[in-house]
Design a protein around this motif. Structure first.
Motif, PDB file in Angstrom:
ATOM      1  N   LYS A   1       0.336  -1.361   0.252  1.00 42.95           N
ATOM      2  CA  LYS A   1       0.286   0.043   0.066  1.00 42.95           C
ATOM      3  C   LYS A   1       0.977   1.601   0.334  1.00 42.95           C
ATOM      4  N   VAL A   2       1.762   1.084   0.829  1.00 43.09           N
ATOM      5  CA  VAL A   2       2.944   2.638   1.116  1.00 43.09           C
ATOM      6  C   VAL A   2       3.897   2.975  -0.638  1.00 43.09           C
ATOM      7  N   HIS A   3       3.787   1.097  -0.936  1.00 38.90           N
ATOM      8  CA  HIS A   3       4.679   1.422  -2.132  1.00 38.90           C
ATOM      9  C   HIS A   3       3.567   1.930  -3.313  1.00 38.90           C
ATOM     10  N   GLN A   4       2.947   1.561  -3.169  1.00 42.05           N
ATOM     11  CA  GLN A   4       1.495   2.500  -4.485  1.00 42.05           C
ATOM     12  C   GLN A   4       1.410   3.454  -4.554  1.00 42.05           C
ATOM     13  N   TYR A   5       1.103   4.378  -2.732  1.00 45.49           N
ATOM     14  CA  TYR A   5       0.888   5.638  -3.271  1.00 45.49           C
ATOM     15  C   TYR A   5       1.904   6.227  -3.366  1.00 45.49           C
ATOM     16  N   ASN A   6       3.002   5.403  -3.091  1.00 42.27           N
ATOM     17  CA  ASN A   6       4.988   6.418  -3.207  1.00 42.27           C
ATOM     18  C   ASN A   6       5.268   6.495  -4.682  1.00 42.27           C
ATOM     19  N   VAL A   7       5.075   4.952  -5.717  1.00 42.90           N
ATOM     20  CA  VAL A   7       5.614   5.825  -6.816  1.00 42.90           C
ATOM     21  C   VAL A   7       4.324   4.995  -7.664  1.00 42.90           C
ATOM     22  N   THR A   8       3.318   3.705  -7.150  1.00 42.06           N
ATOM     23  CA  THR A   8       2.155   3.291  -8.128  1.00 42.06           C
ATOM     24  C   THR A   8       3.244   2.233  -8.771  1.00 42.06           C
ATOM     25  N   CYS A   9       4.217   2.139  -9.460  1.00 45.96           N
ATOM     26  CA  CYS A   9       4.708   0.664  -9.631  1.00 45.96           C
ATOM     27  C   CYS A   9       6.179   1.358 -10.120  1.00 45.96           C
ATOM     28  N   ALA A  10       7.405   0.580  -9.947  1.00 44.44           N
ATOM     29  CA  ALA A  10       8.601   0.505 -10.748  1.00 44.44           C
ATOM     30  C   ALA A  10       8.754   0.295 -11.654  1.00 44.44           C
ATOM     31  N   ALA A  11       9.439   1.243 -12.754  1.00 47.57           N
ATOM     32  CA  ALA A  11       9.715   1.351 -14.153  1.00 47.57           C
ATOM     33  C   ALA A  11       8.997   0.095 -15.335  1.00 47.57           C
ATOM     34  N   SER A  12       8.347   0.384 -16.148  1.00 51.10           N
ATOM     35  CA  SER A  12       7.814  -0.486 -17.065  1.00 51.10           C
ATOM     36  C   SER A  12       9.423  -1.558 -17.317  1.00 51.10           C
ATOM     37  N   ILE A  13       9.793  -0.859 -18.629  1.00 51.52           N
ATOM     38  CA  ILE A  13      11.182  -0.924 -19.187  1.00 51.52           C
ATOM     39  C   ILE A  13      12.499  -1.120 -18.198  1.00 51.52           C
ATOM     40  N   SER A  14      12.087  -0.670 -17.284  1.00 53.41           N
ATOM     41  CA  SER A  14      13.378  -1.710 -16.021  1.00 53.41           C
ATOM     42  C   SER A  14      12.978  -3.025 -15.899  1.00 53.41           C
ATOM     43  N   GLN A  15      11.990  -2.466 -14.997  1.00 59.79           N
ATOM     44  CA  GLN A  15      11.446  -4.199 -15.302  1.00 59.79           C
ATOM     45  C   GLN A  15      11.815  -5.035 -16.074  1.00 59.79           C
ATOM     46  N   LYS A  16      11.492  -5.481 -17.711  1.00 59.02           N
ATOM     47  CA  LYS A  16      11.252  -5.848 -18.641  1.00 59.02           C
ATOM     48  C   LYS A  16      13.066  -6.112 -18.707  1.00 59.02           C
ATOM     49  N   ALA A  17      13.721  -5.348 -18.722  1.00 62.59           N
ATOM     50  CA  ALA A  17      15.302  -5.278 -18.750  1.00 62.59           C
ATOM     51  C   ALA A  17      15.607  -6.476 -17.129  1.00 62.59           C
ATOM     52  N   ALA A  18      14.839  -6.384 -16.166  1.00 61.13           N
ATOM     53  CA  ALA A  18      15.250  -6.980 -14.592  1.00 61.13           C
ATOM     54  C   ALA A  18      15.168  -8.647 -15.419  1.00 61.13           C
ATOM     55  N   LEU A  19      13.631  -9.028 -15.890  1.00 62.38           N
ATOM     56  CA  LEU A  19      13.773 -10.055 -16.207  1.00 62.38           C
ATOM     57  C   LEU A  19      14.373 -10.669 -17.305  1.00 62.38           C
ATOM     58  N   ALA A  20      15.466  -9.964 -17.481  1.00 55.90           N
ATOM     59  CA  ALA A  20      15.977 -10.670 -18.308  1.00 55.90           C
ATOM     60  C   ALA A  20      17.493 -11.119 -17.848  1.00 55.90           C
ATOM     61  N   ALA A  21      17.443  -9.912 -16.973  1.00 56.34           N
ATOM     62  CA  ALA A  21      18.659 -10.298 -15.883  1.00 56.34           C
ATOM     63  C   ALA A  21      18.346 -11.503 -15.251  1.00 56.34           C
ATOM     64  N   LEU A  22      16.791 -11.710 -14.489  1.00 58.41           N
ATOM     65  CA  LEU A  22      17.059 -12.656 -13.112  1.00 58.41           C
ATOM     66  C   LEU A  22      16.878 -14.305 -14.419  1.00 58.41           C
ATOM     67  N   THR A  23      16.889 -14.308 -15.104  1.00 61.59           N
ATOM     68  CA  THR A  23      16.361 -15.754 -16.015  1.00 61.59           C
ATOM     69  C   THR A  23      17.783 -15.972 -16.659  1.00 61.59           C
ATOM     70  N   ALA A  24      18.042 -15.246 -18.453  1.00 61.67           N
ATOM     71  CA  ALA A  24      19.422 -15.307 -18.821  1.00 61.67           C
ATOM     72  C   ALA A  24      20.422 -15.380 -18.517  1.00 61.67           C
ATOM     73  N   GLY A  25      20.450 -13.695 -17.951  1.00 63.23           N
ATOM     74  CA  GLY A  25      21.499 -13.514 -16.744  1.00 63.23           C
ATOM     75  C   GLY A  25      21.438 -13.569 -14.901  1.00 63.23           C
ATOM     76  N   LYS A  26      21.101 -15.372 -14.709  1.00 59.06           N
ATOM     77  CA  LYS A  26      21.160 -14.938 -13.336  1.00 59.06           C
ATOM     78  C   LYS A  26      22.705 -15.467 -13.010  1.00 59.06           C
ATOM     79  N   GLU A  27      23.680 -15.437 -13.638  1.00 63.96           N
ATOM     80  CA  GLU A  27      24.752 -15.971 -13.114  1.00 63.96           C
ATOM     81  C   GLU A  27      25.648 -14.653 -13.942  1.00 63.96           C
ATOM     82  N   ASP A  28      25.234 -13.779 -14.189  1.00 64.93           N
ATOM     83  CA  ASP A  28      25.869 -12.512 -14.929  1.00 64.93           C
ATOM     84  C   ASP A  28      26.760 -12.109 -13.624  1.00 64.93           C
ATOM     85  N   ALA A  29      26.883 -12.047 -12.472  1.00 66.93           N
ATOM     86  CA  ALA A  29      27.619 -11.361 -11.729  1.00 66.93           C
ATOM     87  C   ALA A  29      28.572 -12.006 -11.221  1.00 66.93           C
TER      88      ALA A  29
END
Length: 380
Positions: A255-283
């Protein structure tokens, strides 16, 4: 009109890290070892995913908690890496960086009069938010314990007003982390008490000599875990954090997050999906390079007879001042004026950081070599 500004906000100071960085930024020829930011580019496949998201018009609001497929990937990621189990439907929130995760967590769990125990020295991003919630930061002195906030130290600071304990491991500014046994001891100390654990694990993928362990392994019901992609995938500017908490807590944080930013940036979220799947070992290749730099910097600092605790992870050394300097600020100003090397005064990390300075080794070996040559000349 300034007299009408919320006094809790007026009392907040700019981060000492940024303050010193800005102070010396215009000194020509300065080598800066101040900012804790990976010097690697974001992996190409992540950038390509973001470009594709733009082309496919993923440019609208997402679910407040983030795309479900991203939350599913985040849930799978922390299970595979750390054996943490969270329901992606309602126990995972994608935030605008881990910093927003800190903000919305404190604003959800704190009320005026509460106390929050933090290890001292510590990253300066917690105190201002705690104070703006009307709560009090309580710094537990870790300087005589290798910068480790262990159960025996925590116990001395717990009062009836304690509402939260912050565990940021690996630590900024010290680079130390906690073992599974130490975390289990903390879990047993606070189990059943009306105390939350805020586990800031943003550096969890940059632990060198052991496996990262989360305290949520032992005390999930009282723990809020913060993680993100800034350090692990070199995505600081993409602003993607990941918050994990049991439903009874997360539903209110959302609830606090919703009224703070609504949601994280949509484009960054799609990039994050690639990071957590295909890029799981990027670190992994980044971690290997940081480990190499750590060994080099450690060897050089030892040769200079400086008092240091070897870091377990992240990319920082927290170094005791040599004798003869009345303050960390004076030491750092002298260093930048005489040899044009910028490091961060220790008092930026709470009063318990006074008498130290932080050196970031998130820089190339060439840069580190030149900077350490200058520091060696300065000390001589």
């Amino acid at each position: 009109m300034e007299h009408l500004v919320n006094p809790l906000v007026k009392d907040v100071q700019i981060s000492g890290i940024r303050k010193f960085y800005n102070m010396v930024a215009d000194i020509e020829g300065t080598i800066s070892l101040t900012i804790g930011q990976p010097d690697f580019p974001t992996p190409m496949h992540i950038k390509e995913a973001a470009k594709q998201a733009i082309d496919q018009d993923h440019t609208v609001y997402t679910h407040n908690a983030g795309y479900l497929e991203l939350r599913e990937a985040a849930s799978e990621y922390v299970w595979d890496k750390y054996k943490l189990s969270y329901d992606p439907a309602n126990e995972v929130i994608v935030t605008s960086g881990a910093s927003e995760g800190i903000d919305i967590t404190f604003r959800t769990i704190l009320t005026p009069g509460n106390e929050v125990i933090l290890p001292g020295p510590v990253y300066p991003g917690y105190e201002p938010i705690i104070k703006m919630c009307g709560a009090t930061p309580v710094y537990a002195d870790t300087t005589q314990n290798g910068f480790r906030l262990t159960a025996d130290i925590i116990e001395k600071y717990i009062t009836d007003q304690t509402r939260c304990i912050v565990l940021p491991y690996p630590s900024n500014p010290t680079g130390v982390t906690l073992s599974a046994d130490e975390l289990q001891d903390i879990a047993e100390l606070v189990r059943g008490k009306d105390i939350f654990i805020l586990a800031d694990e943003i550096y969890s993928e940059l632990v060198f000599d052991q496996e990262h362990v989360s305290i949520a392994t032992f005390l999930k019901e009282q723990t809020i875990v913060l993680n993100g992609l800034s350090k692990s995938h070199s995505m600081t500017g993409w602003r993607i954090g990941l918050l994990f908490a049991p439903l009874a807590i997360s539903k209110h944080i959302l609830k606090v997050h919703q009224y703070n930013v609504t949601c994280a940036a949509s484009i960054s979220q799609k990039a994050a999906l690639a990071a957590l799947t295909a890029g799981k070992e990027d670190a992994i290749p980044m971690k290997e390079e940081y480990a190499r730099r750590r060994e080099y910097v450690y060897s050089r600092l030892q040769s200079m007879k400086l008092d240091i605790v070897k870091p377990d992870g992240a990319f920082y050394f927290f170094i005791k001042l040599p004798e003869g300097y009345p303050s960390s600020l004076e030491f750092c100003l002298s260093l930048v004026k005489q040899e044009k090397v910028a490091v961060v005064p220790g008092d930026a990390f709470s009063p318990l950081g006074e008498g130290y300075f932080r050196l970031s080794y998130a820089y190339s070996m060439d840069t580190l070599e030149k900077a350490l040559d200058r520091i060696e000349t300065f000390l001589a």
